[in-house]
Design a protein around this motif. Structure first.
Motif, PDB file in Angstrom:
ATOM      1  N   PRO A  13      44.685  -5.973  51.964  1.00 17.75           N
ATOM      2  CA  PRO A  13      45.782  -5.663  51.049  1.00 17.75           C
ATOM      3  C   PRO A  13      46.524  -4.383  51.444  1.00 17.75           C
ATOM      4  O   PRO A  13      45.937  -3.456  51.989  1.00 17.75           O
ATOM      5  CB  PRO A  13      45.078  -5.489  49.705  1.00 17.75           C
ATOM      6  N   ALA A  14      47.816  -4.366  51.154  1.00 18.27           N
ATOM      7  CA  ALA A  14      48.640  -3.181  51.367  1.00 18.27           C
ATOM      8  C   ALA A  14      48.705  -2.393  50.064  1.00 18.27           C
ATOM      9  O   ALA A  14      48.523  -2.950  48.979  1.00 18.27           O
ATOM     10  CB  ALA A  14      50.044  -3.599  51.782  1.00 18.27           C
ATOM     11  N   VAL A  32      49.943  -8.225  49.176  1.00 15.91           N
ATOM     12  CA  VAL A  32      49.628  -7.582  47.898  1.00 15.91           C
ATOM     13  C   VAL A  32      49.077  -8.683  46.995  1.00 15.91           C
ATOM     14  O   VAL A  32      49.255  -9.866  47.265  1.00 15.91           O
ATOM     15  CB  VAL A  32      50.861  -6.909  47.254  1.00 15.91           C
ATOM     16  N   VAL A  33      48.407  -8.300  45.933  1.00 15.96           N
ATOM     17  CA  VAL A  33      47.802  -9.265  45.017  1.00 15.96           C
ATOM     18  C   VAL A  33      48.666  -9.380  43.764  1.00 15.96           C
ATOM     19  O   VAL A  33      48.949  -8.381  43.099  1.00 15.96           O
ATOM     20  CB  VAL A  33      46.359  -8.843  44.646  1.00 15.96           C
ATOM     21  N   VAL A  41      50.183 -12.341  48.156  1.00 18.54           N
ATOM     22  CA  VAL A  41      51.602 -12.467  48.478  1.00 18.54           C
ATOM     23  C   VAL A  41      51.840 -11.707  49.787  1.00 18.54           C
ATOM     24  O   VAL A  41      51.712 -10.480  49.817  1.00 18.54           O
ATOM     25  CB  VAL A  41      52.494 -11.875  47.367  1.00 18.54           C
ATOM     26  N   PRO A  42      52.162 -12.424  50.868  1.00 18.52           N
ATOM     27  CA  PRO A  42      52.448 -11.725  52.124  1.00 18.52           C
ATOM     28  C   PRO A  42      53.582 -10.719  51.933  1.00 18.52           C
ATOM     29  O   PRO A  42      54.561 -10.997  51.236  1.00 18.52           O
ATOM     30  CB  PRO A  42      52.864 -12.854  53.076  1.00 18.52           C
ATOM     31  N   ARG A  53      55.561  -0.879  35.668  1.00 13.69           N
ATOM     32  CA  ARG A  53      54.129  -1.179  35.686  1.00 13.69           C
ATOM     33  C   ARG A  53      53.527  -1.099  37.089  1.00 13.69           C
ATOM     34  O   ARG A  53      52.318  -1.166  37.247  1.00 13.69           O
ATOM     35  CB  ARG A  53      53.870  -2.561  35.094  1.00 13.69           C
ATOM     36  N   GLN A  54      54.389  -0.996  38.128  1.00 12.77           N
ATOM     37  CA  GLN A  54      53.950  -0.954  39.524  1.00 12.77           C
ATOM     38  C   GLN A  54      53.065  -2.163  39.851  1.00 12.77           C
ATOM     39  O   GLN A  54      51.961  -2.037  40.385  1.00 12.77           O
ATOM     40  CB  GLN A  54      53.235   0.368  39.839  1.00 12.77           C
ATOM     41  N   GLU A  55      53.597  -3.359  39.523  1.00 13.94           N
ATOM     42  CA  GLU A  55      52.880  -4.612  39.735  1.00 13.94           C
ATOM     43  C   GLU A  55      53.719  -5.578  40.564  1.00 13.94           C
ATOM     44  O   GLU A  55      54.904  -5.745  40.293  1.00 13.94           O
ATOM     45  CB  GLU A  55      52.582  -5.320  38.415  1.00 13.94           C
ATOM     46  N   PRO A  56      53.100  -6.251  41.549  1.00  5.97           N
ATOM     47  CA  PRO A  56      53.795  -7.296  42.294  1.00  5.97           C
ATOM     48  C   PRO A  56      53.542  -8.668  41.672  1.00  5.97           C
ATOM     49  O   PRO A  56      52.546  -8.861  40.964  1.00  5.97           O
ATOM     50  CB  PRO A  56      53.134  -7.219  43.671  1.00  5.97           C
TER      51      PRO A  56
END
Length: 77
Positions: A13-14, A32-33, A41-42, A53-56
């Motif tokens: 993970p990044a 990232v998850v 997610v590539p 929220r700093q969420e992907p």
């Protein structure tokens, strides 16, 4: 990767900082998850995130699902 490019492919993970309309990679990685689904997610396919929220998210449906999980949208009818 071609024979001239000697970089090792990224894995794991990044760590990413999500900005308005962009993101900054803090620690290189391959993915990232997704905060809603847990899907990987590539980085090159990352298009949806929440700055506050700093969420992907894996996609628009995942983002809506996360907003429902948080109670910010009514349940799906």
């Amino acid at each position: 990767m071609n024979r001239i490019d000697r970089r090792v492919p990224l894995s794991g993970p990044a760590e990413v900082e999500y900005l308005d309309g962009d993101f900054k990679i803090r620690k290189p990685g391959a993915y990232v998850v997704c905060a809603a689904t847990g899907a990987h997610v590539p980085i090159e396919e990352l298009r949806y995130w929440n700055v506050d929220r700093q969420e992907p998210y894996a996609g628009p449906d995942a983002k809506l699902a996360r907003l429902r999980q948080l109670g910010l949208l009514p349940p799906k009818a």
